[in-house]
Design an enzyme around this catalytic site. Structure first.
Site, PDB file in Angstrom:
ATOM      1  N   CYS A   1       0.499  -2.984  15.436  1.00  0.00           N
ATOM      2  CA  CYS A   1       0.566  -2.527  14.046  1.00  0.00           C
ATOM      3  C   CYS A   1      -0.011  -3.602  13.125  1.00  0.00           C
ATOM      4  O   CYS A   1       0.372  -4.773  13.195  1.00  0.00           O
ATOM      5  CB  CYS A   1       2.024  -2.244  13.675  1.00  0.00           C
ATOM      6  SG  CYS A   1       2.260  -1.835  11.934  1.00  0.00           S
TER       7      CYS A   1
ATOM      8  N   GLU B   1       0.827  -1.207   0.000  1.00  0.00           N
ATOM      9  CA  GLU B   1       0.000   0.000   0.000  1.00  0.00           C
ATOM     10  C   GLU B   1       0.860   1.254   0.000  1.00  0.00           C
ATOM     11  O   GLU B   1       1.986   1.253   0.472  1.00  0.00           O
ATOM     12  CB  GLU B   1      -0.939  -0.023   1.209  1.00  0.00           C
ATOM     13  CG  GLU B   1      -1.936  -1.174   1.089  1.00  0.00           C
ATOM     14  CD  GLU B   1      -2.896  -1.303   2.255  1.00  0.00           C
ATOM     15  OE1 GLU B   1      -4.089  -1.475   1.992  1.00  0.00           O
ATOM     16  OE2 GLU B   1      -2.445  -1.240   3.409  1.00  0.00           O
TER      17      GLU B   1
ATOM     18  N   CYS C   1       3.446   8.442   1.581  1.00  0.00           N
ATOM     19  CA  CYS C   1       3.930   7.481   2.572  1.00  0.00           C
ATOM     20  C   CYS C   1       4.089   6.152   1.830  1.00  0.00           C
ATOM     21  O   CYS C   1       3.108   5.603   1.317  1.00  0.00           O
ATOM     22  CB  CYS C   1       2.885   7.393   3.684  1.00  0.00           C
ATOM     23  SG  CYS C   1       3.253   6.171   4.942  1.00  0.00           S
TER      24      CYS C   1
ATOM     25  N   CYS D   1       5.500  -5.843  15.761  1.00  0.00           N
ATOM     26  CA  CYS D   1       4.921  -4.962  16.777  1.00  0.00           C
ATOM     27  C   CYS D   1       3.421  -5.285  16.833  1.00  0.00           C
ATOM     28  O   CYS D   1       2.720  -5.194  15.817  1.00  0.00           O
ATOM     29  CB  CYS D   1       5.127  -3.494  16.415  1.00  0.00           C
ATOM     30  SG  CYS D   1       6.864  -3.048  16.189  1.00  0.00           S
TER      31      CYS D   1
ATOM     32  N   CYS E   1      -1.546   5.472  10.119  1.00  0.00           N
ATOM     33  CA  CYS E   1      -0.354   4.793  10.636  1.00  0.00           C
ATOM     34  C   CYS E   1      -0.729   3.462  11.256  1.00  0.00           C
ATOM     35  O   CYS E   1      -1.639   3.375  12.075  1.00  0.00           O
ATOM     36  CB  CYS E   1       0.309   5.610  11.734  1.00  0.00           C
ATOM     37  SG  CYS E   1       0.803   7.231  11.235  1.00  0.00           S
TER      38      CYS E   1
ATOM     39  N   CYS F   1       5.907  -7.155   7.082  1.00  0.00           N
ATOM     40  CA  CYS F   1       6.959  -6.699   7.992  1.00  0.00           C
ATOM     41  C   CYS F   1       7.255  -7.811   8.990  1.00  0.00           C
ATOM     42  O   CYS F   1       6.338  -8.510   9.424  1.00  0.00           O
ATOM     43  CB  CYS F   1       6.510  -5.447   8.742  1.00  0.00           C
ATOM     44  SG  CYS F   1       7.797  -4.727   9.791  1.00  0.00           S
TER      45      CYS F   1
HETATM   46  N1  SAH Z   1       8.980  -0.094  10.438  1.00  0.00           N
HETATM   47  C1  SAH Z   1       9.188   1.327  10.396  1.00  0.00           C
HETATM   48  C2  SAH Z   1       8.342   2.007   9.345  1.00  0.00           C
HETATM   49  C3  SAH Z   1       6.844   1.939   9.578  1.00  0.00           C
HETATM   50  S1  SAH Z   1       6.328   3.512  10.032  1.00  0.00           S
HETATM   51  C4  SAH Z   1       8.922   1.903  11.761  1.00  0.00           C
HETATM   52  O1  SAH Z   1       8.475   1.191  12.633  1.00  0.00           O
HETATM   53  O2  SAH Z   1       9.228   3.065  11.977  1.00  0.00           O
HETATM   54  C5  SAH Z   1       4.749   3.262  10.673  1.00  0.00           C
HETATM   55  C6  SAH Z   1       4.564   4.092  11.912  1.00  0.00           C
HETATM   56  O3  SAH Z   1       3.236   3.890  12.422  1.00  0.00           O
HETATM   57  C7  SAH Z   1       5.517   3.657  12.997  1.00  0.00           C
HETATM   58  O4  SAH Z   1       5.893   4.748  13.763  1.00  0.00           O
HETATM   59  C8  SAH Z   1       4.622   2.731  13.792  1.00  0.00           C
HETATM   60  O5  SAH Z   1       5.100   2.493  15.068  1.00  0.00           O
HETATM   61  C9  SAH Z   1       3.331   3.472  13.773  1.00  0.00           C
HETATM   62  N2  SAH Z   1       2.173   2.631  14.092  1.00  0.00           N
HETATM   63  C10 SAH Z   1       2.083   1.306  13.961  1.00  0.00           C
HETATM   64  N3  SAH Z   1       0.868   0.872  14.338  1.00  0.00           N
HETATM   65  C11 SAH Z   1       0.173   1.968  14.716  1.00  0.00           C
HETATM   66  C12 SAH Z   1      -1.157   2.164  15.161  1.00  0.00           C
HETATM   67  N4  SAH Z   1      -2.004   1.150  15.303  1.00  0.00           N
HETATM   68  N5  SAH Z   1      -1.529   3.417  15.448  1.00  0.00           N
HETATM   69  C13 SAH Z   1      -0.693   4.463  15.278  1.00  0.00           C
HETATM   70  N6  SAH Z   1       0.576   4.325  14.831  1.00  0.00           N
HETATM   71  C14 SAH Z   1       0.999   3.097  14.560  1.00  0.00           C
END
Ligand code: SAH
Length: 357
Positions: A126, A99, A112, A123, A341, A119
């Site tokens: 996410c 995406e 973005c 986490c 995000c 991934c």
């Molecule tokens: N793997 C890299 C790039 C992904 S960026 C990283 O972790 O930085 C995606 C961003 O969205 C990251 O900051 C991640 O922590 C955040 N994110 C993930 N799940 C989320 C959620 N449910 N709500 C808000 N932010 C989230």
């Protein structure tokens, strides 16, 4: 996990943006020398489709259309925020899906982009992490996302100004291809390094390598918790790269490059939004003069805890500012189309997507 040791080369170009100048030279070996420049300028110009390059002979144009194929086939395009946010779900040559999200703001347009299909960082909060890892994206598959978003922005008279590697995947787990994409975006698409942001979950060897690059981009680190015990659970890669080591790598990055460092912090109700968490974050961020981006947690299917309440988000931000930390609350974009995000998961989800095929 380590950052790729040897330069990663994909055996076969998947996207027209995978071709290097040398590979184009081989492809155009039967042509006058200046064709390589013409084709290169065509690819990175406003219209990358070979059929539109009227300065190239017609027969060659059709040959190039076959060889220099696009890698991204749109499955759906969803629009929200009254047209200011668009999300594409793309299918790749092997059926994998990724995406890309384009966001217009009054003063800029930001895309973005994804660096991997899926991934492996796991986490739990996410959506991409919940779905797991498919494969690395090639350099061309990364660059093409920017080209497609730039073309869409131009259709409404906007100029794509910023690129954030905050879509699916961990850029530093796919370092070589990601970095080659950064160079193309800077050199050939003309988006300056200070308008590019790499976001990492905290892969220290990647930050170390970034520190040695001559192009100086912005670095964002997804921190979310500033003590090892709790971060080990929320962000599992923390068990490999501890907070102290991460801070050292960040400090070197800032000192060497003078670029801005930011921390991403998804505010999760009762998990990382208490005053104590705020104090820990302030103690961690202040010596690094890091900017903190607070993101109220967006809902995802596999994580039951909700985001912090709006009041709590405001109070957390105030608390940080009182403690001398620069903090902003990121306005969430595209939650209704699962484009926000952490919501990128590459499924046909979201409300009323525009079906393209
Ligand atoms: N793997 C890299 C790039 C992904 S960026 C990283 O972790 O930085 C995606 C961003 O969205 C990251 O900051 C991640 O922590 C955040 N994110 C993930 N799940 C989320 C959620 N449910 N709500 C808000 N932010 C989230």
């Amino acid at each position: 996990m380590t950052v790729d040791a040897a330069p990663a080369r994909d055996p076969q170009p998947r996207s027209r943006y995978d071709f290097t100048r040398v590979q184009l030279g081989e492809l155009l070996a039967d042509q006058p020398r200046y064709r390589v420049d013409q084709v290169w300028q065509g690819l990175y110009g406003p219209n990358g489709d070979p059929e539109s390059w009227t300065n190239v002979p017609k027969a060659l144009r059709s040959r190039l259309s076959d060889v220099l194929a696009p890698a991204l086939t749109p499955l759906t395009e969803s629009v929200s925020d009254e047209g200011d946010t668009s999300k594409w779900l793309w299918s790749l040559h092997d059926g994998r899906q990724i995406e890309t999200v384009l966001m217009h703001y009054p003063d800029r347009s930001t895309v973005c982009i994804s660096s991997q299909a899926g991934c492996a960082m796991a986490c739990g909060f996410c959506a991409t992490g919940q779905a797991g890892f498919d494969r690395h994206l090639s350099t061309g598959e990364i660059v093409e996302q920017v080209v497609r978003a730039r073309a869409r922005a131009a259709e409404t008279g906007r100029r794509l100004s910023n690129v954030v590697f905050m879509g699916m995947g961990e850029p530093f787990a796919n370092y070589d291809r990601t970095w080659a994409a950064v160079e193309r975006i800077n050199d050939d698409l003309g988006l300056g390094a200070r308008h590019l942001t790499l976001s990492t979950v905290g892969v220290v060897p990647g930050i170390r390598r970034l520190t040695t690059e001559s192009l100086q981009v912005n670095l964002a680190v997804s921190l979310h918790v500033a003590n090892d015990d709790e971060r080990d659970v929320l962000v599992p890669i923390n068990r490999r790269y501890r907070l102290a080591e991460l801070a050292e790598a960040c400090a070197d990055y800032v000192e060497t490059t003078h670029r801005r460092l930011s921390f991403e912090w998804a505010l999760i109700h009762g998990v990382n939004d208490t005053d104590r968490h705020g104090r820990e974050l302030a103690d961690y961020a202040r010596p690094l003069r890091a900017h903190v981006n607070l993101i109220p947690l967006n809902p995802t299917p596999g994580y039951r805890v909700r985001g912090s309440t709006p009041d709590r988000v405001q109070a957390f931000a105030r608390h940080l500012r009182d403690l001398g930390v620069n903090a902003t609350i990121r306005r969430t974009r595209g939650t209704d189309i699962d484009a926000a995000c952490g919501q990128l998961r590459a499924t046909h989800s979201g409300s009323s997507p525009v079906e393209l095929i």
